[in-house]
Design a protein around this motif. Structure first.
Motif, short mmCIF file in Angstrom:
data_model
loop_
_atom_site.label_atom_id
_atom_site.label_comp_id
_atom_site.label_asym_id
_atom_site.label_seq_id
_atom_site.Cartn_x
_atom_site.Cartn_y
_atom_site.Cartn_z
N HIS A 292 0.82 -1.21 0.00
CA HIS A 292 0.00 0.00 0.00
C HIS A 292 0.86 1.26 0.00
CE1 HIS A 292 0.96 -0.81 4.24
NE2 HIS A 292 0.81 0.50 4.45
N LYS A 293 2.16 1.10 0.11
CA LYS A 293 3.09 2.23 -0.01
C LYS A 293 4.03 1.95 -1.18
CE LYS A 293 3.12 3.44 4.90
NZ LYS A 293 3.96 3.62 6.09
N PRO A 294 3.51 2.07 -2.41
CA PRO A 294 4.31 1.68 -3.58
C PRO A 294 5.49 2.61 -3.82
CG PRO A 294 2.30 2.76 -4.29
CD PRO A 294 2.18 2.60 -2.81
N LEU A 295 6.56 2.03 -4.32
CA LEU A 295 7.74 2.81 -4.65
C LEU A 295 7.49 3.65 -5.89
CD1 LEU A 295 10.81 3.45 -4.43
CD2 LEU A 295 11.21 1.42 -5.82
N PHE A 296 6.83 3.05 -6.89
CA PHE A 296 6.61 3.74 -8.15
C PHE A 296 5.15 4.17 -8.27
CE2 PHE A 296 10.18 0.88 -8.87
CZ PHE A 296 11.11 1.76 -9.40
N PRO A 297 4.91 5.19 -9.06
CA PRO A 297 3.53 5.65 -9.24
C PRO A 297 2.68 4.65 -10.01
CG PRO A 297 4.99 6.76 -10.77
CD PRO A 297 5.87 5.97 -9.85
N LEU A 298 1.36 4.80 -9.93
CA LEU A 298 0.45 3.99 -10.73
C LEU A 298 0.71 4.31 -12.20
CD1 LEU A 298 -1.98 2.04 -10.56
CD2 LEU A 298 -3.46 4.07 -10.70
N LEU A 299 0.86 3.26 -12.99
CA LEU A 299 1.26 3.45 -14.39
C LEU A 299 0.07 3.37 -15.33
CD1 LEU A 299 4.52 1.31 -14.60
CD2 LEU A 299 4.31 3.78 -14.24
N PRO A 300 0.11 4.13 -16.44
CA PRO A 300 -0.94 4.01 -17.46
C PRO A 300 -0.78 2.73 -18.25
CG PRO A 300 0.76 5.53 -18.20
CD PRO A 300 1.11 5.16 -16.79
N GLU A 301 -1.71 2.47 -19.13
CA GLU A 301 -1.68 1.25 -19.93
C GLU A 301 -0.48 1.24 -20.87
OE1 GLU A 301 -4.38 -0.82 -23.43
OE2 GLU A 301 -5.38 0.38 -21.89
N SER A 302 -0.05 2.39 -21.33
CA SER A 302 1.09 2.50 -22.25
C SER A 302 1.94 3.70 -21.86
CB SER A 302 0.61 2.64 -23.69
OG SER A 302 1.71 2.91 -24.55
N LEU A 303 3.25 3.56 -22.03
CA LEU A 303 4.19 4.65 -21.75
C LEU A 303 4.69 5.30 -23.04
CD1 LEU A 303 6.28 3.13 -18.81
CD2 LEU A 303 4.57 4.95 -18.68
N LYS A 304 3.95 5.13 -24.13
CA LYS A 304 4.34 5.72 -25.40
C LYS A 304 3.85 7.17 -25.50
CE LYS A 304 4.46 1.47 -28.13
NZ LYS A 304 3.91 0.76 -29.32
N ILE A 305 4.65 7.99 -26.17
CA ILE A 305 4.28 9.38 -26.47
C ILE A 305 3.85 9.43 -27.92
CG2 ILE A 305 5.07 11.77 -26.59
CD1 ILE A 305 7.21 11.05 -24.51
N LYS A 306 2.71 10.06 -28.20
CA LYS A 306 2.19 10.15 -29.57
C LYS A 306 2.35 11.59 -30.07
CE LYS A 306 -1.98 9.51 -32.36
NZ LYS A 306 -1.28 8.78 -33.42
N SER A 307 2.72 11.74 -31.34
CA SER A 307 2.77 13.06 -31.97
C SER A 307 1.77 13.11 -33.10
CB SER A 307 4.18 13.35 -32.50
OG SER A 307 4.51 12.46 -33.54
N PHE A 308 1.26 14.29 -33.40
CA PHE A 308 0.25 14.46 -34.43
C PHE A 308 0.88 15.16 -35.63
CE2 PHE A 308 -1.84 14.32 -30.33
CZ PHE A 308 -2.83 13.37 -30.53
N SER A 309 1.02 14.42 -36.71
CA SER A 309 1.70 14.95 -37.89
C SER A 309 0.97 16.14 -38.48
CB SER A 309 1.84 13.85 -38.94
OG SER A 309 2.51 14.32 -40.08
N LYS A 310 -0.38 16.06 -38.49
CA LYS A 310 -1.16 17.16 -39.09
C LYS A 310 -1.09 18.44 -38.28
CE LYS A 310 -4.44 14.19 -41.52
NZ LYS A 310 -5.87 13.85 -41.73
N LEU A 311 -0.73 18.32 -36.99
CA LEU A 311 -0.65 19.51 -36.13
C LEU A 311 0.76 20.07 -36.06
CD1 LEU A 311 -2.97 18.39 -33.18
CD2 LEU A 311 -3.56 19.75 -35.20
N ARG A 312 1.69 19.45 -36.77
CA ARG A 312 3.06 19.98 -36.78
C ARG A 312 3.12 21.26 -37.60
NH1 ARG A 312 7.12 17.28 -39.48
NH2 ARG A 312 5.55 16.18 -40.72
N THR A 313 3.89 22.20 -37.13
CA THR A 313 4.15 23.43 -37.88
C THR A 313 5.66 23.65 -37.92
OG1 THR A 313 4.13 24.96 -36.00
CG2 THR A 313 1.98 24.38 -36.98
N CYS A 314 6.07 24.78 -38.48
CA CYS A 314 7.49 25.09 -38.50
C CYS A 314 8.01 25.46 -37.12
CB CYS A 314 7.77 26.25 -39.47
SG CYS A 314 7.40 25.85 -41.19
#
Length: 554
Positions: A427-449
């Motif tokens: 009940h005193k975990p060392l690490f935080p509760l983790l999400p289902e995935s640790l991937k970061i997503k980027s949106f190509s259509k929202l990219r600008t210069c």
């Protein structure tokens, strides 16, 4: 080959001569010969100067014969037989015509005493039973016909036979040195160093000769043919020979081919362990790497003629690798985090010991770098074993005072590291509760210069997230992604790389997603983005890094 001299001995096999020949001194081979004497007419001619592969069926003898060319009164000849599997029986029998010239048409009228025929018609000149490569050398006359008989009593098999009557123009098989033994000159925990004396053939035909080494955990092989047969019988498919050239082969899924420093290695995964084949050119020393500690290995060296595919075997040897030294054992204490670093070359193992005070114990592993396999034993019995990836929790139930031994092993040559915690207080975990995935997503259509939009998953627990960016070059991408320490926190980053920190959560996991637009970037530039998640303990978890390039023109 003269058909006259083939016809002459066969023509002499009349009913009269057969009757007289039966009176020759009886041996098992001679009796077999007399019983099957008419089989000369159905036997195959053994080719001169060519290696012949012969397939044998169990308990069914197979016969070949040869005669000399016309005009050769006495000539040396040699016969080399190579069993490719089980022991076989083989013999050489000779049929000699009586003294005097016999010609077609007058042989029926010749008067020869019974005693003369009995002593000269049939004789066995060589007998052998076994699986070694054997060579018979003798002298032949034009008035003799030779019969070779082969028999396998164990199972169907095949052999190779080489007959030559030309002993002046070189040898089909490479020559072995006077001392054909393999010397073991060094033994380590995972290596064995071998040396052997050079073959005379290497000095004469360096470009067409090379050494090939076979390593296995079963036994030595007396010929290259026997080695290939044994591996195939284990379910493997081999190249035609043990890597007779450095040209690529189509390997099976169980095979691994490694080419480095002009050495070709093929590793076969078979039920009885690995079978390695290494061809090292004309070097007569070799250190076999990546062996298992405290394991007996068998080593065979073959000298191979690349032009003819013929080979000769050195006398095989064996050696046992040294036992792996007992790894240092570190005590684990409740709740304390231990950071273990393994050198893939020198120190590949590390052990941690923990004595439980409660029935339920929780182990937490955070893989920082490299590849590590964990093995957990309770009171000497294995309870968990697997390769680590990211964060991994093990919840184990036992008894108070149980002793747990955690063994960590690096599975690659580069450095590896992991953080380990053992605690009964889940009940005193060392690490935080983790999400289902640790991937970061980027949106190509929202990219600008000048900006990039990224998103990542959150959890049902309110947590702190910090975003960092770093400008990189094309040739840095692989190194940045592979060498990243997944356990390091923002304290290792430059202050200028920090973008922002934010808190968020959502009780509905379907909506626990957040996005962020990072502005102030340069056009046509690569950036490395990292997100750090902080839990109640303050220890961060790093999401998988993401590389995004801004648009060049807008």
């Amino acid at each position: 080959m003269s058909w006259f001299w083939i016809y002459l001995p066969l023509h002499l096999l009349t009913a009269t001569s057969l009757c007289h020949s039966i009176k020759a001194p009886t041996t098992s081979s001679q009796q077999s010969f007399k019983t099957n004497l008419f089989s000369f007419y159905h036997s195959l001619i053994l080719a001169d100067g060519k290696e012949t592969t012969i397939h044998l069926l169990k308990d069914i003898p197979k016969r070949y014969y040869f005669v000399l060319e016309e005009g050769r009164v006495l000539a040396p000849f040699s016969i080399t037989v190579t069993p490719c599997d089980v022991p076989i029986e083989w013999s050489i029998l000779v049929y000699k015509s009586p003294p005097g010239k016999a010609t077609p048409g007058d042989h029926d009228t010749q008067e020869i005493s019974k005693s003369q025929k009995a002593s000269s018609m049939v004789s066995t000149i060589f007998n052998y039973k076994g699986n070694s490569v054997e060579t018979y050398m003798g002298m032949s006359s034009h008035s003799a016909l030779y019969l070779l008989e082969f028999l396998s009593t164990e199972r169907d098999t095949h052999i190779t036979v080489y007959l030559t009557t030309d002993t002046t123009s070189g040898h089909l098989y490479p020559e072995l040195p006077m001392d054909p033994r393999i010397d073991v000159i060094g033994i380590g925990h995972t290596t064995v160093t071998l040396a052997w004396k050079h073959s005379p053939s290497v000095l004469q035909h360096r470009e067409s000769i090379q050494y090939c080494l076979l390593v296995n955990e079963k036994h030595n092989y007396k010929s290259l043919c026997a080695a290939e047969t044994a591996i195939r019988s284990s379910g493997m498919k081999l190249p035609p020979t043990l890597a007779l050239s450095l040209s690529p082969y189509l390997l099976e899924p169980q095979q691994v081919m490694i080419l480095s420093n002009s050495e070709l290695s093929i590793i076969n995964k078979v039920s009885s362990g690995e079978v390695r084949q290494v061809c090292m050119g004309t070097k007569n020393t070799y250190t076999v790497p990546n062996l298992s500690p405290s394991t007996q290995y068998y080593f065979d060296v073959f000298i191979v003629n690349l032009l003819t595919n013929a080979s000769a075997a050195y006398t095989g040897t064996f050696a046992r690798t040294l036992e792996e030294p007992e790894p240092k054992v570190t005590e684990l204490k409740d709740g304390k985090v231990v950071h273990v670093v393994l050198d893939g070359k020198k120190q590949k193992f590390h052990s941690l010991q923990y004595q439980a005070r409660h029935k339920k114990i929780h182990f937490t592993f955070q893989l920082c770098q490299g590849q590590i396999r964990v093995h957990i034993a309770r009171n000497g019995k294995t309870v968990a074993s697997e390769n680590l990836s990211g964060l991994r929790y093990f919840s184990l139930k036992g008894k108070p005072l149980d002793t747990y031994l955690v063994q960590l092993r690096s599975t690659e040559e580069s450095n590896s590291s992991v953080k380990v915690q053992a605690s009964p207080h889940f009940h005193k975990p060392l690490f935080p509760l983790l999400p289902e995935s640790l991937k970061i997503k980027s949106f190509s259509k929202l990219r600008t210069c000048r900006s990039v939009t990224i998103a990542w998953l959150g959890t049902q627990e309110e947590s702190k997230y910090c975003v960092y960016r770093k400008r990189i070059e094309e040739d840095q991408i692989w190194r940045e992604l592979q060498s990243a320490d997944r356990c390091s926190g923002p304290e290792s980053r430059h202050k200028s790389e920090k973008v922002l920190c934010k808190y968020f959560y959502d009780l509905n996991l379907q909506r626990a997603v957040t996005t962020e637009t990072i502005k102030g970037l340069e056009a046509g530039t690569l950036y490395l983005f990292d997100v750090y998640l902080f839990g109640p303990s303050g220890i961060p978890v790093r999401y998988h890094s993401k590389v995004v390039k801004t648009r060049k023109k807008c």
